[in-house]
Structures are given as structure tokens and as C-alpha cells.
Scaffold this motif. Structure first.
Motif, mmCIF file in Angstrom:
data_model
loop_
_atom_site.group_PDB
_atom_site.id
_atom_site.type_symbol
_atom_site.label_atom_id
_atom_site.label_comp_id
_atom_site.label_asym_id
_atom_site.label_seq_id
_atom_site.Cartn_x
_atom_site.Cartn_y
_atom_site.Cartn_z
ATOM 1 N N TYR A 172 0.839 -1.203 0.000
ATOM 2 C CA TYR A 172 0.000 0.000 0.000
ATOM 3 C C TYR A 172 0.874 1.255 0.000
ATOM 4 O O TYR A 172 1.898 1.298 0.665
ATOM 5 N N HIS A 173 0.454 2.274 -0.737
ATOM 6 C CA HIS A 173 1.193 3.534 -0.797
ATOM 7 C C HIS A 173 0.211 4.667 -0.504
ATOM 8 O O HIS A 173 -0.842 4.742 -1.141
ATOM 9 N N GLU A 174 0.576 5.523 0.445
ATOM 10 C CA GLU A 174 -0.353 6.584 0.867
ATOM 11 C C GLU A 174 0.116 7.949 0.379
ATOM 12 O O GLU A 174 1.287 8.290 0.509
ATOM 13 N N SER A 175 -0.799 8.750 -0.201
ATOM 14 C CA SER A 175 -0.490 10.146 -0.537
ATOM 15 C C SER A 175 -1.473 11.039 0.207
ATOM 16 O O SER A 175 -2.658 10.729 0.296
ATOM 17 N N ARG A 176 -0.956 12.177 0.696
ATOM 18 C CA ARG A 176 -1.819 13.149 1.388
ATOM 19 C C ARG A 176 -2.049 14.322 0.441
ATOM 20 O O ARG A 176 -1.090 14.870 -0.092
ATOM 21 N N LEU A 177 -3.298 14.709 0.220
ATOM 22 C CA LEU A 177 -3.612 15.638 -0.856
ATOM 23 C C LEU A 177 -3.956 17.044 -0.365
ATOM 24 O O LEU A 177 -3.141 17.936 -0.465
ATOM 25 N N GLU A 178 -5.133 17.249 0.176
ATOM 26 C CA GLU A 178 -5.535 18.617 0.523
ATOM 27 C C GLU A 178 -6.458 18.597 1.738
ATOM 28 O O GLU A 178 -7.056 17.562 2.049
ATOM 29 N N ALA A 179 -6.595 19.741 2.384
ATOM 30 C CA ALA A 179 -7.475 19.844 3.554
ATOM 31 C C ALA A 179 -8.933 19.731 3.116
ATOM 32 O O ALA A 179 -9.321 20.265 2.062
ATOM 33 N N VAL A 180 -9.734 19.011 3.897
ATOM 34 C CA VAL A 180 -11.155 18.820 3.592
ATOM 35 C C VAL A 180 -11.960 18.882 4.884
ATOM 36 O O VAL A 180 -11.390 18.923 5.973
ATOM 37 N N LYS A 181 -13.297 18.874 4.749
ATOM 38 C CA LYS A 181 -14.174 18.900 5.927
ATOM 39 C C LYS A 181 -15.332 17.927 5.686
ATOM 40 O O LYS A 181 -16.168 18.148 4.817
ATOM 41 N N PHE A 182 -15.346 16.843 6.425
ATOM 42 C CA PHE A 182 -16.391 15.821 6.296
ATOM 43 C C PHE A 182 -17.031 15.552 7.663
ATOM 44 O O PHE A 182 -16.415 15.799 8.698
ATOM 45 N N VAL A 183 -18.240 14.967 7.637
ATOM 46 C CA VAL A 183 -18.839 14.455 8.874
ATOM 47 C C VAL A 183 -18.013 13.233 9.310
ATOM 48 O O VAL A 183 -17.357 12.599 8.482
ATOM 49 N N PRO A 184 -18.042 12.910 10.614
ATOM 50 C CA PRO A 184 -17.205 11.783 11.066
ATOM 51 C C PRO A 184 -17.774 10.408 10.684
ATOM 52 O O PRO A 184 -18.987 10.246 10.586
ATOM 53 N N LEU A 185 -16.869 9.471 10.474
ATOM 54 C CA LEU A 185 -17.251 8.063 10.331
ATOM 55 C C LEU A 185 -17.596 7.566 11.732
ATOM 56 O O LEU A 185 -16.795 7.698 12.653
ATOM 57 N N LEU A 186 -18.805 7.035 11.891
ATOM 58 C CA LEU A 186 -19.233 6.525 13.194
ATOM 59 C C LEU A 186 -19.300 5.004 13.115
ATOM 60 O O LEU A 186 -19.277 4.441 12.017
ATOM 61 N N THR A 187 -19.398 4.373 14.262
ATOM 62 C CA THR A 187 -19.479 2.905 14.231
ATOM 63 C C THR A 187 -20.887 2.435 14.531
ATOM 64 O O THR A 187 -21.678 3.152 15.143
ATOM 65 N N GLY A 188 -21.207 1.236 14.109
ATOM 66 C CA GLY A 188 -22.512 0.631 14.363
ATOM 67 C C GLY A 188 -23.585 1.207 13.467
ATOM 68 O O GLY A 188 -23.322 2.081 12.624
ATOM 69 N N LYS A 189 -24.818 0.708 13.647
ATOM 70 C CA LYS A 189 -25.940 1.179 12.835
ATOM 71 C C LYS A 189 -26.846 2.061 13.665
ATOM 72 O O LYS A 189 -26.892 1.932 14.889
ATOM 73 N N ALA A 190 -27.574 2.980 13.030
ATOM 74 C CA ALA A 190 -28.519 3.853 13.757
ATOM 75 C C ALA A 190 -29.883 3.770 13.089
ATOM 76 O O ALA A 190 -29.986 3.442 11.933
#
Ligand code: SAH
Length: 219
Positions: A201-219
Motif C-alpha cells: 500500500y502507498h499513501e499520498s496526502r492531498l488537501e485539507a477537507v471537511k467531512f462528517v465523522p465516520l461513526l461505528t454501528g448502525k442507527a
């Protein structure tokens, strides 16, 4: 790839969608296959009618349950990076939300799996996508952090919610030769691309962003 039902779309929305495509070009999106896909998918049907006049602005908009539809630029940017100019077969999206990005992905991949953890959002997205006859988009109500092991491997994976670390299950479900695009972080987030090749695996970091958080489980 799928041809969407086009009826019921007025001239106004076609014109404003055309302006959205021009704006995406000006913002640096170069993938013409993707731009054609985004010109095909009516974004206004995925937002509340009271906000449909804002549907083609470069804005994220509320879709209920504290969630948002991503702004067109970020949908385009993530898809362009994941696609890398290739024809994709199997794609996984984590965070269906209203289903807009899944519909766009359905235009550039043979089959799209999209997972959502909030039941009413999952159900509403299913209705919107059925209305569009987006038959190659398969929705699941589940915790997307676990991926969809039964359908893996995927040529591309997009996460529409920010995680503080890359979910191991998703790394395992990425095909060799595939790309995963995801926001990483909490308050400060950065868009990351993970490429998997024969060496790992190779990781690249691109640009600043704003997202809602990934949560666990179902709602
Ligand atoms: N793809 C959407 C954006 C959705 S916003 C678009 O086209 O605009 C992010 C979504 O991720 C929210 O609906 C949220 O409920 C969902 N989400 C967050 N954590 C998740 C998880 N673990 N599994 C599945 N969905 C998740």
C-alpha cells in the motif's frame, strides 16, 4: 455504467447543471468521462425541494439526521482521483447519505456498492436511485467501517465520512491495482489516497477537507 431516466428535468436545471460543470473545469477537474457523468445525474432530486434551487451551487447541503450532501467539487475530486482515467468494474462507497455520489459512481463503474449506517437515509437514497433507474447501484444498511467482505475486492473505494485511522477491513478489500480515497482526521482533516500494488500500500496526502465523522454501528 447505466443510463439514467431523464424525464421530468426542466431546462433551468439543465442550464444550472451546465454551469456546475464549467465551474468544476475551472476548479481543475479534468476527467471528461466524470464531467459527462456529473452532467447526467440530476443533483436536485437528492435534496429537499425547498433547497433544490441551490442544488448545483458548489455547496454541501443538509440532508437531515445531522448529515450533508457533499459539495460537487469534492464529489468530482474524489471520483477523479479514484478513477485515474480507468474504466472501473467494482466500486465501494462508505456513506451513501442521499445517494448522489453513488449515482455519479454508477455512471463511471460497472457496479457500485454503497453502505449507509442511518436507516432512513439508506431508505430515502434507495427511493431516489430507483426513481432514476440507477440499477447498477446496490445499497446496504450496515456499518461501512467493516466494508462488504462478501462483495470484495473493489477496484475503487470512496469514504464519504472522516475516520481517524484507515479501517483495516477496507484496506483488505481493495483490489491490487485499486485506489481508495478518504478523508482522515477529526477537527483537521486531510484527503488521502491509498494505492495498492503488488508491493503493498502507498499513501499520498492531498488537501485539507471537511467531512462528517465516520461513526461505528448502525442507527
Ligand atoms: N455520499 C454522500 C455524502 C454522505 S455524508 C453524498 O453523495 O453526498 C456521509 C454519510 O456517511 C452520512 O450519511 C453518514 O451517516 C454516513 N456514515 C458515517 N459513518 C458511517 C459508517 N460507519 N458506515 C456507513 N455510513 C456511515
Amino acid at each position: 455504467m447505466n443510463s439514467l431516466r431523464q424525464s421530468g428535468i426542466g431546462m433551468t436545471s439543465q442550464r444550472t447543471r451546465g454551469r456546475m460543470i464549467e465551474r468544476l473545469r475551472a476548479q481543475g477537474i479534468r476527467d471528461e468521462v466524470l464531467l459527462a457523468a456529473m452532467n447526467t445525474v440530476p443533483r436536485h432530486i437528492f435534496v429537499d425541494e425547498a433547497m433544490s434551487h441551490l442544488a448545483y451551487d458548489d455547496k454541501s447541503l443538509p440532508i437531515g439526521f445531522g448529515q450533508t450532501i457533499s459539495q460537487p467539487y469534492i464529489v468530482a475530486r474524489m471520483t477523479e482521483i479514484m478513477r485515474d482515467g480507468k474504466t472501473l468494474n467494482r466500486v465501494l462507497e462508505i456513506g451513501t447519505g442521499c445517494g448522489y455520489q453513488a449515482a455519479v459512481l454508477g455512471q463511471v463503474a460497472s457496479i457500485v456498492y454503497s453502505v449507509e449506517r442511518i436507516l432512513p437515509l439508506h431508505e430515502r437514497a434507495a427511493n431516489y436511485l430507483q426513481e432514476l433507474h440507477a440499477e447498477n447501484v446496490r445499497l446496504s444498511y450496515a456499518d461501512g467501517g467493516l466494508g462488504l467482505p462478501g462483495e470484495a475486492p473493489f477496484d475503487g473505494i470512496i469514504m464519504a465520512a472522516a475516520a481517524t485511522h484507515i479501517p483495516q477491513a477496507l484496506l483488505e478489500q481493495l483490489a491490487v491495482g485499486g485506489r481508495m480515497v478518504l478523508p482522515l482526521g477529526a477537527q483537521e482533516q486531510i484527503l488521502c489516497m491509498i494505492e495498492r500494488d503488488a508491493d503493498g500500500y502507498h499513501e499520498s496526502r492531498l488537501e485539507a477537507v471537511k467531512f462528517v465523522p465516520l461513526l461505528t454501528g448502525k442507527a
